[in-house]
Write an enzyme that holds these catalytic residues in place. Structure first.
Site, PDB file in Angstrom:
ATOM      1  N   PHE A   8       0.813  -1.212   0.000  1.00  0.00           N
ATOM      2  CA  PHE A   8       0.000   0.000   0.000  1.00  0.00           C
ATOM      3  C   PHE A   8       0.851   1.268   0.000  1.00  0.00           C
ATOM      4  CE2 PHE A   8      -1.611  -3.201   3.119  1.00  0.00           C
ATOM      5  CZ  PHE A   8      -2.309  -3.943   2.182  1.00  0.00           C
ATOM      6  N   CYS A   9       1.986   1.196  -0.691  1.00  0.00           N
ATOM      7  CA  CYS A   9       2.912   2.329  -0.814  1.00  0.00           C
ATOM      8  C   CYS A   9       3.403   2.817   0.543  1.00  0.00           C
ATOM      9  CB  CYS A   9       2.273   3.486  -1.588  1.00  0.00           C
ATOM     10  SG  CYS A   9       1.798   3.067  -3.275  1.00  0.00           S
ATOM     11  N   ASN A  10       3.482   1.914   1.504  1.00  0.00           N
ATOM     12  CA  ASN A  10       3.949   2.261   2.852  1.00  0.00           C
ATOM     13  C   ASN A  10       5.056   1.288   3.246  1.00  0.00           C
ATOM     14  OD1 ASN A  10       4.210   2.864   5.636  1.00  0.00           O
ATOM     15  ND2 ASN A  10       2.077   3.528   5.724  1.00  0.00           N
TER      16      ASN A  10
END
Length: 921
Positions: free
Chosen positions: A477-479
């Site tokens: 999740f782009c984290n």
């Protein structure tokens, strides 16, 4: 379900469903989200859904109003300016921010707002950019601007506690630093290029809610960092000077926006589609532009003494108080809006400029300075209709509503256990089993485990969820910080995964025994109890009993919880005789014949059946030797272009012509198949990681195919590819791409074989359960078989025709696009074949063929089956290690079986009716 909902309402009834709003959640779903019928949408962290009333209001507004470019003085332009001003105020109201102290800028989204901060922040080599590990990539990206100016960056883990101050409990924080990052050569270069600036500015960034785990960060961090004057880095030479605070509200603002009166952050960013679904491509940057009463008082007392900047010790002014707490260190009063320094100027950002002289006068209004060009004024005009819905419900009610759903679901997931007591769900977050629900957002990140402790790949979960009508999200999740933190991935793990080929959005969900990402579900203001609960009943008119339709929790229980069989002596097989496990599969194979041969010259286009056909070193001669590619080089298949199934092909071996026809083209196309003829030029291209030399055709050929599929494309032909090696591990259900033999444009192997008996068994499963009564035989079915039946039923195998009658789903072998169809074997006997002879040709089995949603496409009509069949039913009993298997992959062996040397045996032919002689593993 009624009992489960009653229990849920007993616990959460005061918080769930908007009891004080004009419409409760059931009415909202029935009137505003009719398109969700049959779907479970659990990706509100990715994008909240817009309501029908919202879009109707937007359409009415835009069709009845005239909005002109705001950079003008016409009536329509002034009307737009009024709308924009009102929209800015709505944003500030949403964050409880006074227009005296804050300004709202519109951007193309939260990411663009973060980029703007990074570009304009006054970095220096004394600056420090500090951010929590749990941050989106868009926040991490700011450090590139800091590095370019010689500044340091450091990630921190924040531990929150409480302490007693002045008779009340106050939040306390401990910052645990990771390695300090700095581009040394840029730091030294900046040191040589100039002297130290008078003021040093530092930036601390954190999300109000982690988009990975749903963990909420205490907004007391704002006052702690700003009042601390570098306290988080006490004893360190870094962080001296003014600290400013950035809140990434992209996730948190959807359900619990920060109160900027209580927590006066310097910057807040968010996107509107995360709050109410529409419009996309529009976000806001809210910047602190004024001071609080406390700071203004200090400013008036000391302006003449210290100029435009001061740090005031509270001990000098013991009565200076910010909301809810006494200042403990010092107070900065510098305006964040004045700190940002923009280099680029554009239309609307300057009062005056001269084209051939270095002269520019920027506007004084910070909104006009930072908003480049004409802002998206029609999108801005639309947000008031979204805010109207949110304000009617109130964001506090939305927060309670979504928290109740997430808390209930999280608790149920924690309680899921395999029959041996092993946990099914590993949920990520800080003390998720004990954390108060107000500390967790409506987001749940998790991975699943089998009874033996091994991980279930998140892509397997996503694919099965999609078949069940459940929309969720997987990955990191782009984290990356939160992903590494919660999955215990070290730096060496991350580098090893990358070197193994893992990148964002790929299918490498488990590497070196560890997950590379997670599954995420998230609730929004439109979510209902039924989205989370296990199952509900639906009744079909022609069925004599009620059938089950599974929702999220039921999906987990049905698909991933392992239970003992009826006798209690082991885990159930997916069938009475599991074709994949091999138990009971050592049957006598006899009278197996080759029933049909199909060649597919153009990849993903229709093939043609033949009575006999020659073999070559790539399998069937000319099979998948051509393909279509799009304007940007992407390979076109029926997954993207289902119309390709309508392109019919036939090869005339005597004439040496590939004949093609399409219902969209008046004339047939004739393409010579002799090598080095009828093509324009040669080029190289990468396909499935392999470099191919291909022949490219002229405009006449390409225009024909473009007309046939109604989009631009070009035809290419495989000219050569390299031999590759493949390590076949063996074992049933083994998936192995054939990189030993020579391949044309195939996905995994030279040939695909399907059994008529296996197709027949599939059809019996597709159609038997819908028209049977609750007979004794049905009641005595093993739990595993019952689950397979229910799985098939809840995906709605039976579609109604225009008259309302229920239609059966029947598939034939051609639905699976096989090269070879056999008959005479037991269902799924082919799973255990090691090799086979057909006539004089020998083939090696490379294992089962992994199926995707392309088999749901009717090859005659080009239409996808709405019930996602037959893949949904196959998933209920043909799933092995995340793959849904049907049919087997073959490699044509052109080497001598005894000495392994390649010899010329002359041209071999396959012919319908030949006997098939398999060798069982």
């Amino acid at each position: 379900m009624a009992r489960a909902k009653a229990e849920f309402l007993k616990q959460f009834g005061k918080d769930y469903g908007y009891p004080d709003a004009p419409k409760d959640i059931d009415e909202i779903r029935a009137s505003e989200f009719k398109r969700l019928q049959g779907l479970v949408y659990l990706d509100h962290a990715g994008a909240t859904l817009y309501s029908e009333a919202q879009i109707e209001a937007v359409a009415k507004d835009l069709t009845s109003s005239v909005y002109g470019n705001p950079h003008s003085q016409s009536d329509s332009s002034l009307a737009t300016c009024d709308i924009i001003s009102a929209a800015r105020q709505q944003v500030l109201d949403y964050l409880n921010a006074s227009p005296k102290n804050y300004k709202c800028m519109f951007t193309s989204g939260a990411t663009a707002a973060l980029k703007l901060i990074g570009e304009c922040f006054p970095w220096s080599r004394e600056s420090c950019y500090m951010y929590t590990m749990e941050n989106h990539n868009s926040v991490l990206g700011i450090r590139e601007y800091a590095f370019d100016r010689g500044a340091a960056a450091v990630a921190v883990d924040v531990k929150e506690g409480t302490c007693l101050q002045n008779g009340s409990h106050e939040s306390s924080f401990e910052f645990l630093e990771h390695t300090v990052q700095r581009r040394t050569h840029l730091f030294q270069q900046n040191a040589l290029n100039g002297k130290t600036s008078g003021n040093t500015y530092n930036l601390f960034a954190f999300p109000s809610e982690c988009n990975f785990s749903g963990q909420k960060f205490s907004l007391d961090l704002v006052n702690y960092v700003k009042e601390g004057g570098g306290k988080p880095l006490t004893g360190s030479p870094r962080g001296r000077g003014c600290w400013m605070v950035l809140i990434d509200g992209a996730k948190g603002c959807a359900t619990e926006p920060p109160d900027l009166t209580r927590y006066p952050a310097d910057f807040v960013v968010f996107s509107f589609y995360k709050i109410f679904g529409y419009p996309t491509g529009l976000g806001a940057l809210v910047i602190r532009s004024g001071e609080s009463i406390t700071t203004e008082l200090v400013h008036s007392l000391l302006l003449e003494l210290v100029g435009n900047w001061a740090w005031i010790q509270v001990s000098w002014y013991p009565d200076l108080i910010v909301p809810n707490r006494l200042l403990v260190c010092s107070i900065p009063y510098q305006k964040a809006a004045k700190v940002l320094k923009k280099t680029y100027f554009s239309g609307g950002t300057v009062s005056s400029s001269i084209a051939d002289v270095d002269f520019i006068k920027r506007r004084d209004n910070i909104e006009q300075v930072l908003e480049d060009g004409t802002i998206s004024f029609l999108a801005i005009a639309s947000i008031r209709h979204g805010f109207k819905i949110i304000n009617t419900l109130t964001h506090s009610a939305i927060s309670r509503h979504t928290a109740s759903l997430a808390t209930y679901t999280r608790t149920k997931m924690i309680d899921l256990k395999h029959e041996n007591g092993a946990e099914v769900c590993k949920i990520y977050g800080r003390n998720t089993s004990q954390a108060p629900y107000q500390d967790m957002g409506p987001t749940i990140a998790f991975n699943l485990k089998r009874a033996d402790g091994s991980w279930v790949g998140y892509r397997e979960v996503e694919k099965l969820a999609s078949l069940s009508g459940i929309q969720l999200r997987t990955g990191c999740f782009c984290n990356p910080g939160a992903c590494a933190k919660y999955l215990y991935l070290s730096h060496s793990d991350l580098i090893a995964n990358f070197e193994a080929g893992h990148v964002c959005w790929d299918d490498n969900d488990i590497l070196h025994g560890k997950p590379t990402g997670a599954v995420r579900i998230s609730f929004g203001y439109t979510s209902a109890f039924e989205d989370a609960e296990a199952l509900y009943f639906i009744c079909l008119p022609v069925v004599q009993f009620c059938l089950f339709k599974f929702k999220f929790l039921g999906f987990l229980d049905n698909s991933f919880v392992e239970k003992l069989n009826a006798s209690g002596d082991g885990y159930p097989l997916r069938m009475k005789t599991d074709p994949i496990s091999g138990i009971g599969s050592l049957q006598l194979v006899c009278s197996v014949q080759l029933k049909s041969i199909t060649v597919y010259p153009v990849k993903s286009c229709a093939g043609f059946a033949v009575y006999k056909w020659p073999l070559s070193n790539i399998g069937l001669k000319y099979d998948r030797e051509w393909l279509l590619k799009g304007p940007t080089g992407e390979i076109l298949t029926q997954k993207k272009v289902p119309e390709m199934c309508n392109i019919r092909s036939f090869i005339d071996l005597e004439c040496g012509i590939l004949n093609l026809e399409s219902p969209r083209c008046k004339e047939r196309l004739h393409v010579p198949i002799q090598e080095n003829s009828s093509f324009d030029y040669m080029e190289e291209m990468d396909i499935y990681g392999q470099r191919y030399k291909v022949q490219c055709y002229n405009d006449e050929v390409n225009m024909w195919f473009s007309e046939a599929i109604a989009r631009r494309c070009t035809l290419v032909r495989c000219s050569s590819s390299e031999y590759r090696s493949c390590n076949i591990m063996g074992g049933r259900g083994n998936m192995c791409r054939d990189t030993w033999g020579k391949l044309n444009f195939v996905n995994e192997a030279q040939l695909l074989l399907v059994s008529e008996e296996s197709v027949g068994d599939l059809n019996s499963r597709l159609n038997s359960c819908g028209f049977m009564s609750l007979s004794a035989e049905f009641k005595l079915v093993q739990r595993s078989n019952l689950e397979a039946i229910l799985f098939s039923v809840f995906t709605l195998d039976f579609l109604k025709d225009n008259s309302g009658c229920v239609q059966r789903v029947i598939v034939d072998a051609m639905r699976f696009r096989p090269n070879l169809v056999i008959s005479g074997a037991e269902p799924y006997a082919e799973d255990d074949w090691k090799s086979l002879h057909i006539g004089k040709a020998r083939f090696t089995s490379l294992g089962g063929c992994s199926r995707c949603q392309m088999i749901n496409l009717d090859q005659q009509s080009g239409q996808l089956h709405k019930a996602k069949e037959p893949l949904a039913t196959l998933a209920s009993y043909r799933r092995v290690q995340g793959k849904i298997l049907f049919g087997i992959l073959l490699r044509h062996e052109i080497k001598n079986a005894e000495d392994g040397e390649q010899k010329n045996f002359g041209e071999r032919w396959l012919q319908v009716g030949q006997e098939v002689h398999p060798s069982i593993r």
